[in-house]
Scaffold this motif. Sequence first.
Motif, short mmCIF file in Angstrom:
data_model
loop_
_atom_site.label_atom_id
_atom_site.label_comp_id
_atom_site.label_asym_id
_atom_site.label_seq_id
_atom_site.Cartn_x
_atom_site.Cartn_y
_atom_site.Cartn_z
N VAL A 29 0.85 -1.19 0.00
CA VAL A 29 0.00 0.00 0.00
C VAL A 29 0.89 1.24 0.00
CG1 VAL A 29 -1.71 1.31 1.30
CG2 VAL A 29 -1.84 -1.20 1.21
N PRO A 30 0.70 2.18 -0.94
CA PRO A 30 1.50 3.40 -0.96
C PRO A 30 1.04 4.39 0.11
CG PRO A 30 -0.07 3.43 -2.76
CD PRO A 30 -0.23 2.10 -2.08
N ALA A 31 1.68 4.36 1.28
CA ALA A 31 1.26 5.17 2.43
C ALA A 31 2.25 6.31 2.63
CB ALA A 31 1.19 4.30 3.68
N PRO A 32 1.85 7.55 2.30
CA PRO A 32 2.78 8.67 2.43
C PRO A 32 2.93 9.14 3.87
CG PRO A 32 0.65 9.46 1.65
CD PRO A 32 0.56 7.95 1.72
N ASN A 33 4.08 9.68 4.18
CA ASN A 33 4.28 10.38 5.45
C ASN A 33 5.14 11.61 5.18
OD1 ASN A 33 7.26 9.67 6.53
ND2 ASN A 33 6.42 7.88 5.48
N GLN A 34 5.30 12.46 6.18
CA GLN A 34 6.10 13.67 5.98
C GLN A 34 7.49 13.44 6.59
OE1 GLN A 34 3.60 17.43 5.54
NE2 GLN A 34 2.50 16.39 7.20
N SER A 61 8.16 12.04 9.60
CA SER A 61 8.21 11.03 10.65
C SER A 61 9.36 10.07 10.39
CB SER A 61 6.89 10.26 10.70
OG SER A 61 6.73 9.49 9.53
N ASP A 62 9.66 9.21 11.37
CA ASP A 62 10.76 8.28 11.17
C ASP A 62 10.48 7.29 10.05
OD1 ASP A 62 12.47 9.38 12.99
OD2 ASP A 62 12.20 7.86 14.53
N GLY A 63 9.22 7.05 9.72
CA GLY A 63 9.00 6.12 8.62
C GLY A 63 7.56 5.80 8.31
N PHE A 64 6.65 6.08 9.25
CA PHE A 64 5.24 5.77 9.05
C PHE A 64 4.41 6.95 9.57
CE2 PHE A 64 7.48 1.81 9.17
CZ PHE A 64 6.87 1.03 8.19
N PRO A 65 3.20 7.14 9.05
CA PRO A 65 2.47 8.37 9.37
C PRO A 65 1.84 8.45 10.75
CG PRO A 65 1.22 7.00 7.83
CD PRO A 65 2.57 6.38 7.96
N ILE A 66 1.58 7.32 11.42
CA ILE A 66 0.82 7.34 12.66
C ILE A 66 1.45 6.33 13.63
CG2 ILE A 66 -1.47 7.01 13.73
CD1 ILE A 66 -2.49 7.30 10.68
N LEU A 67 1.57 6.73 14.89
CA LEU A 67 2.04 5.81 15.92
C LEU A 67 0.95 5.63 16.97
CD1 LEU A 67 4.30 4.06 17.10
CD2 LEU A 67 5.09 6.07 18.35
N ALA A 95 -10.35 4.28 9.28
CA ALA A 95 -9.77 2.94 9.42
C ALA A 95 -8.25 3.03 9.36
CB ALA A 95 -10.28 2.02 8.32
N LEU A 96 -7.61 2.45 10.36
CA LEU A 96 -6.15 2.40 10.43
C LEU A 96 -5.70 0.96 10.39
CD1 LEU A 96 -5.54 4.85 13.44
CD2 LEU A 96 -5.60 5.43 11.01
N ASP A 97 -4.69 0.68 9.58
CA ASP A 97 -4.04 -0.63 9.60
C ASP A 97 -2.75 -0.50 10.40
OD1 ASP A 97 -6.01 -1.77 8.10
OD2 ASP A 97 -4.81 -1.98 6.27
N LEU A 98 -2.59 -1.37 11.40
CA LEU A 98 -1.37 -1.39 12.21
C LEU A 98 -0.39 -2.33 11.52
CD1 LEU A 98 -3.60 -0.26 14.09
CD2 LEU A 98 -2.28 -1.18 16.00
N GLY A 146 14.53 -9.39 18.09
CA GLY A 146 14.86 -9.11 19.47
C GLY A 146 14.89 -7.65 19.85
N ALA A 147 14.58 -6.74 18.91
CA ALA A 147 14.61 -5.31 19.21
C ALA A 147 13.53 -4.96 20.22
CB ALA A 147 14.40 -4.51 17.93
N THR A 148 13.82 -3.98 21.06
CA THR A 148 12.84 -3.48 22.02
C THR A 148 11.79 -2.68 21.29
OG1 THR A 148 14.50 -3.39 23.78
CG2 THR A 148 12.53 -2.04 24.06
N CYS A 149 10.52 -3.05 21.49
CA CYS A 149 9.42 -2.42 20.76
C CYS A 149 8.33 -1.97 21.71
CB CYS A 149 8.82 -3.39 19.73
SG CYS A 149 9.97 -3.94 18.46
N VAL A 150 7.82 -0.78 21.49
CA VAL A 150 6.66 -0.26 22.22
C VAL A 150 5.81 0.53 21.25
CG1 VAL A 150 5.81 1.15 24.13
CG2 VAL A 150 7.97 -0.11 24.37
N GLY A 151 4.53 0.18 21.13
CA GLY A 151 3.65 0.84 20.18
C GLY A 151 3.77 0.23 18.80
N VAL A 152 2.84 0.61 17.93
CA VAL A 152 2.80 0.06 16.58
C VAL A 152 2.58 1.20 15.58
CG1 VAL A 152 1.65 -1.56 15.02
CG2 VAL A 152 1.88 -2.13 17.42
N ASN A 153 3.34 1.17 14.51
CA ASN A 153 3.15 2.12 13.42
C ASN A 153 1.92 1.75 12.61
OD1 ASN A 153 5.68 3.83 13.52
ND2 ASN A 153 6.59 1.79 13.42
N ALA A 154 1.20 2.78 12.16
CA ALA A 154 -0.05 2.55 11.44
C ALA A 154 -0.12 3.42 10.19
CB ALA A 154 -1.25 2.85 12.35
#
Length: 286
Positions: free
Chosen positions: A145-150, A152-158, A215-218, A256-264
């Motif tokens: 899916v072509p999801a644009p962002n400005q 951000s580190d890489g995705f439009p919504i956290l 609708a947001l896809d995580l 094994g990376a430390t992860c908190v939250g999901v990009n959407a």
Amino acid sequence: MNDCAGVLSQLFVYPVKSCAGIALASTRIKETGLEHDRAWMIVDQAGRFVTQRQIPHLCWIATALTDDQLVLSAPGFDSIHVPLDHTGLACQVTVWNDTVSALDMGDAVADWLDTFLAIPGRRFRLVRFAGHSPRLSDQAWTRGVPAPNQFSDGFPILVITQGAVDELNRRLRAQGLEPVGVQRFRPNIVLSGLEAHEEDQLGRIVVRTGAGDVALDLVKPCTRCSIPDINPYTAMASSDVGATLAGYRGLARMQGATCVGVNAILREGAGRSLYTGQPFVAEYAI
């Protein structure tokens, strides 16, 4: 079929990348994320982005938005106002591995940044995302899916659950350490009514607004750098948060990376409004 439900308990935008954010009662959502989120960025004299990773006291730059201005302020400094309709000179800047078109916001705000940041041998400019061509999120995670962002580190919504922060604070208190606020994780949307880290399991969130669904896809767990270890009030870093998270938030599917939250990413509802207290339903990922 809906697998779980809750409410949007907090909304945040970060107009200038890596500066302080703004808690909002309501906002519009666009394909690039919440309105005005990471629309501006500070770059150095080489046109490369800077963040709290290199300059922790960026967290002291507060941001505000009026109907026609972006306002920056910092302790001991007069505020500086940047018109939202300021076109600026076109330039090329780099954020991570992407070189994108931007608009320079002028000498006055650049001088303000130089004076406040006060790093010998370095000069800074404020730029705005130009939008002439999209900066797309990694399509290996968005399933094409072509999801644009400005900027951000890489995705439009956290997205993050309040339960995730509550669980971290439970563990910090058990060690005799101070709890932290959700702002450490710089989310856009905070979900209440779910278990801690239940966002890891979600595939889609749907908010039914009066104007239609949002609708947001995580799509990708958010791997964590050193920024959550920076106290936003003191600009001082300690390893308390990162070390605690590393003890239980290393995800095998992220090597094994430390992860908190999901990009959407936004799949439906561009231009519609979100507000705190709004109910949502969600489906688990297949």
